[in-house]
Design a protein around this motif. Structure first.
Motif, PDB file in Angstrom:
ATOM      1  N   PHE A   1     -39.666  37.141  -5.189  1.00  0.00           N
ATOM      2  CA  PHE A   1     -38.391  38.191  -4.898  1.00  0.00           C
ATOM      3  C   PHE A   1     -37.889  38.272  -6.699  1.00  0.00           C
ATOM      4  O   PHE A   1     -37.414  36.576  -6.587  1.00  0.00           O
ATOM      5  CB  PHE A   1     -37.066  37.226  -3.383  1.00  0.00           C
ATOM      6  CG  PHE A   1     -36.153  38.246  -4.328  1.00  0.00           C
ATOM      7  CD1 PHE A   1     -36.448  38.471  -3.002  1.00  0.00           C
ATOM      8  CD2 PHE A   1     -35.150  37.401  -3.959  1.00  0.00           C
ATOM      9  CE1 PHE A   1     -34.880  40.004  -2.890  1.00  0.00           C
ATOM     10  CE2 PHE A   1     -34.306  37.748  -3.843  1.00  0.00           C
ATOM     11  CZ  PHE A   1     -33.558  39.380  -3.398  1.00  0.00           C
TER      12      PHE A   1
ATOM     13  N   LEU B   1     -29.794  32.122  -8.295  1.00  0.00           N
ATOM     14  CA  LEU B   1     -30.948  32.360  -7.781  1.00  0.00           C
ATOM     15  C   LEU B   1     -32.513  32.311  -8.885  1.00  0.00           C
ATOM     16  O   LEU B   1     -32.285  32.970  -9.748  1.00  0.00           O
ATOM     17  CB  LEU B   1     -30.968  33.191  -6.357  1.00  0.00           C
ATOM     18  CG  LEU B   1     -32.520  33.297  -6.223  1.00  0.00           C
ATOM     19  CD1 LEU B   1     -32.095  31.958  -4.678  1.00  0.00           C
ATOM     20  CD2 LEU B   1     -32.621  34.470  -5.251  1.00  0.00           C
TER      21      LEU B   1
ATOM     22  N   ARG C   1     -43.447  32.389  -3.372  1.00  0.00           N
ATOM     23  CA  ARG C   1     -42.498  31.520  -2.598  1.00  0.00           C
ATOM     24  C   ARG C   1     -42.640  30.972  -1.031  1.00  0.00           C
ATOM     25  O   ARG C   1     -44.116  31.978  -0.559  1.00  0.00           O
ATOM     26  CB  ARG C   1     -41.043  32.168  -2.609  1.00  0.00           C
ATOM     27  CG  ARG C   1     -40.659  33.286  -2.098  1.00  0.00           C
ATOM     28  CD  ARG C   1     -39.445  33.615  -1.967  1.00  0.00           C
ATOM     29  NE  ARG C   1     -39.835  34.919  -0.907  1.00  0.00           N
ATOM     30  CZ  ARG C   1     -38.554  35.847  -0.771  1.00  0.00           C
ATOM     31  NH1 ARG C   1     -37.259  35.528  -0.719  1.00  0.00           N
ATOM     32  NH2 ARG C   1     -38.395  36.827   0.277  1.00  0.00           N
TER      33      ARG C   1
ATOM     34  N   ALA D   1     -40.208  40.664  -0.555  1.00  0.00           N
ATOM     35  CA  ALA D   1     -39.277  40.911  -0.518  1.00  0.00           C
ATOM     36  C   ALA D   1     -38.614  41.134   1.249  1.00  0.00           C
ATOM     37  O   ALA D   1     -39.463  41.751   1.931  1.00  0.00           O
ATOM     38  CB  ALA D   1     -37.616  42.174  -0.481  1.00  0.00           C
ATOM     39  N   LEU D   2     -37.639  39.732   1.751  1.00  0.00           N
ATOM     40  CA  LEU D   2     -38.286  39.538   3.647  1.00  0.00           C
ATOM     41  C   LEU D   2     -38.199  41.287   4.403  1.00  0.00           C
ATOM     42  O   LEU D   2     -38.508  41.795   5.203  1.00  0.00           O
ATOM     43  CB  LEU D   2     -36.767  39.035   4.468  1.00  0.00           C
ATOM     44  CG  LEU D   2     -37.215  38.737   5.697  1.00  0.00           C
ATOM     45  CD1 LEU D   2     -38.724  38.313   6.078  1.00  0.00           C
ATOM     46  CD2 LEU D   2     -36.194  37.255   6.512  1.00  0.00           C
ATOM     47  N   GLN D   3     -37.069  42.623   3.957  1.00  0.00           N
ATOM     48  CA  GLN D   3     -36.823  42.884   4.150  1.00  0.00           C
ATOM     49  C   GLN D   3     -38.040  44.295   4.063  1.00  0.00           C
ATOM     50  O   GLN D   3     -38.275  45.253   4.909  1.00  0.00           O
ATOM     51  CB  GLN D   3     -35.773  43.827   2.979  1.00  0.00           C
ATOM     52  CG  GLN D   3     -34.172  43.284   3.590  1.00  0.00           C
ATOM     53  CD  GLN D   3     -33.823  42.225   1.720  1.00  0.00           C
ATOM     54  OE1 GLN D   3     -34.296  41.755   1.539  1.00  0.00           O
ATOM     55  NE2 GLN D   3     -32.506  42.228   1.550  1.00  0.00           N
TER      56      GLN D   3
ATOM     57  N   ASN E   1     -34.573  34.355   7.068  1.00  0.00           N
ATOM     58  CA  ASN E   1     -34.709  34.542   6.342  1.00  0.00           C
ATOM     59  C   ASN E   1     -34.316  32.422   6.221  1.00  0.00           C
ATOM     60  O   ASN E   1     -33.341  31.494   5.589  1.00  0.00           O
ATOM     61  CB  ASN E   1     -34.565  34.283   4.586  1.00  0.00           C
ATOM     62  CG  ASN E   1     -35.291  34.035   3.491  1.00  0.00           C
ATOM     63  OD1 ASN E   1     -36.576  33.779   3.759  1.00  0.00           O
ATOM     64  ND2 ASN E   1     -34.769  35.295   2.832  1.00  0.00           N
TER      65      ASN E   1
ATOM     66  N   ILE F   1     -31.536  39.517   8.326  1.00  0.00           N
ATOM     67  CA  ILE F   1     -32.189  40.723   7.255  1.00  0.00           C
ATOM     68  C   ILE F   1     -31.928  41.261   8.664  1.00  0.00           C
ATOM     69  O   ILE F   1     -33.091  40.443   9.540  1.00  0.00           O
ATOM     70  CB  ILE F   1     -33.641  40.216   6.435  1.00  0.00           C
ATOM     71  CG1 ILE F   1     -33.320  39.279   5.612  1.00  0.00           C
ATOM     72  CG2 ILE F   1     -33.934  41.629   6.426  1.00  0.00           C
ATOM     73  CD1 ILE F   1     -32.132  38.948   4.328  1.00  0.00           C
TER      74      ILE F   1
HETATM   75  O1  LIG Z   1     -36.370  38.287   0.941  1.00  0.00           O
HETATM   76  C1  LIG Z   1     -35.131  38.186   0.491  1.00  0.00           C
HETATM   77  N1  LIG Z   1     -34.374  39.392   0.069  1.00  0.00           N
HETATM   78  C2  LIG Z   1     -33.339  39.136  -0.157  1.00  0.00           C
HETATM   79  O2  LIG Z   1     -31.999  40.575  -0.128  1.00  0.00           O
HETATM   80  C3  LIG Z   1     -32.869  37.583  -0.732  1.00  0.00           C
HETATM   81  N2  LIG Z   1     -31.779  37.093  -1.397  1.00  0.00           N
HETATM   82  C4  LIG Z   1     -31.879  35.830  -1.642  1.00  0.00           C
HETATM   83  O3  LIG Z   1     -31.051  35.535  -1.779  1.00  0.00           O
HETATM   84  N3  LIG Z   1     -32.858  35.599  -1.484  1.00  0.00           N
HETATM   85  C5  LIG Z   1     -33.329  36.450  -0.871  1.00  0.00           C
HETATM   86  N4  LIG Z   1     -34.753  36.901  -0.094  1.00  0.00           N
END
Ligand SMILES: O=c1[nH]c(=O)c2[nH]c(=O)[nH]c2[nH]1
Length: 298
Positions: free
Chosen positions: A159, A170, A176, A217-219, A245, A275
Motif C-alpha cells: 500500500f 502511515l 504487509r 490495495a484491499l479495494q 481491513n 472497504i
Molecule cells: O488497502 C488499503 N486501502 C486503504 O484505503 C487504506 N487506507 C489505509 O490507511 N490503509 C489502507 N489499505
C-alpha cells in the motif's frame, strides 16, 4: 395535518431450526436461522388494532417448522425461502408480499480414528451462508451471500502512492499482512438456479482471487474478487462486498535490541478500515425490490 402508515412488514425473527435427515444411519444436518416477514393488508392492524388480516408471528414461526417436516428438509436455503414466501403469499389472500431471510451455519462430520462418524459433527468456522428472498405479488428476487469468511495473506500486499497531507503518518509499504472478514451479497437474475453449486463456486472464486491477486490495495482485491465471480456466473447481476481491513502493525522491537523483518505483528481489532463496493454488469436487469429490505453497504 395528515398522518398515515408508511411501509411496513412484520414477522418472526431468528427462528432457529435444525433439521436432521435420518434416511440412513449416516445422518445429515441442516442448521438455519429464519426470519419471516410479511406485507399486505395491514393498515387497520396498525390504525385500529383490527387483527383480522394479521397472520400471527407465532403462526409464521410454526409454519417454518412444519414446512421443514412436510418438505422433507430444508434443501438449499434459497429454495426453502422461496417456498416459504410462496406459501405465505399464495395461501393467504390478505398477504401480498413476503421477505424470508435465512442464515445457514455449517457443520462437518467429525473424522474419528475409525473413520467419519455417522451422527457427530463439528461447527465449520464462523462463516454463515445467507439469503434474502423478496416476493411482491408474483415477482420474486433472491439476494444470497456469506458473512464472516476470514482470510489473511502474510505477504503479497502493498500500500503506497496515496496522497500525503500534514496528518499522514502511515508509512508506505511494499510488504504487509492483508486480512479481512468478507461479507458478500450477490443478486441473482431469476430464481431458478442450482443455488448450492453457485454458492460453493462464488466462495471458491473469492478465495482464489484473494489469494492470487498481488494486492496494491484491499479495494483492488475486492474488485478482482467481484470480477472473477461475474465472469464465471452470468446468473449473477451484481455482487456487493463489505470488507474490514484488519490491520496488522509491525511491532517495534528495537528497544530490545532486536530487528523485526516482517515477522512480529500486533493484530489490532479497532479501528479498522472499512472497504465497501459493488461490482456489477453494465447490462444487468434492474434490481426491482431485491435490495429493498437488505441492508446495503454503499
Ligand atoms: O488497502 C488499503 N486501502 C486503504 O484505503 C487504506 N487506507 C489505509 O490507511 N490503509 C489502507 N489499505
Amino acid at each position: 395535518m395528515g398522518i398515515r402508515l408508511g411501509d411496513n412488514q412484520y414477522g418472526k425473527a431468528e427462528v432457529r431450526l435444525v433439521h436432521v435427515n435420518r434416511d440412513t444411519d449416516v445422518h445429515r444436518i441442516k442448521d438455519v436461522n429464519v426470519t419471516s416477514q410479511l406485507r399486505g393488508e395491514l393498515e387497520t392492524v396498525h390504525t385500529l388494532g383490527d387483527n383480522s388480516t394479521c397472520l400471527p408471528t407465532d403462526t409464521q414461526k410454526n409454519t417454518v417448522y412444519a414446512k421443514a417436516r412436510e418438505w422433507g428438509g430444508v434443501g438449499a436455503v434459497e429454495d426453502f425461502a422461496l417456498r416459504l414466501a410462496r406459501h405465505f403469499v399464495d395461501e393467504h389472500e390478505y398477504v401480498h408480499g413476503a421477505r424470508q431471510e435465512v442464515h445457514e451455519y455449517s457443520w462437518e462430520r467429525i473424522q474419528t480414528s475409525s473413520g467419519p462418524h455417522d451422527h457427530a459433527f463439528s461447527r465449520k468456522g464462523a462463516e454463515t451462508r445467507t439469503t434474502v428472498v423478496t416476493k411482491t405479488g408474483d415477482r420474486e428476487w433472491v439476494v444470497s451471500g456469506f458473512e464472516g469468511l476470514s482470510v489473511l495473506k502474510s505477504t503479497g500486499s502493498e500500500f503506497h502512492g496515496y496522497p500525503k497531507t500534514r496528518y499522514t503518518t502511515l508509512p508506505e509499504t511494499t510488504d504487509r499482512i492483508l486480512a479481512t472478514d468478507v461479507t458478500a451479497r450477490w443478486r441473482y437474475v431469476g430464481v431458478e438456479h442450482d443455488f448450492d453449486s453457485t454458492y460453493s463456486s462464488v466462495r471458491a472464486l473469492c478465495l482464489d482471487a484473494f489469494a492470487r491477486t498481488h494486492s496494491l490495495a484491499l479495494q483492488q482485491t475486492l474488485y478482482e474478487m467481484g470480477r472473477a465471480v461475474l465472469e464465471a456466473h452470468p446468473e449473477i447481476a451484481e455482487i456487493r462486498f463489505s470488507m474490514p481491513n484488519n490491520h496488522h502493525f509491525l511491532v517495534d522491537l528495537s528497544p530490545f535490541g532486536l530487528d523485526n523483518p516482517n515477522e512480529v505483528f500486533f493484530a489490532a481489532d479497532r479501528p479498522y478500515g472499512k472497504i465497501e463496493a459493488t461490482v456489477e454488469r453494465d447490462d444487468a436487469p434492474g434490481p426491482g425490490d431485491a435490495w429493498k429490505t437488505v441492508p446495503g453497504f454503499v
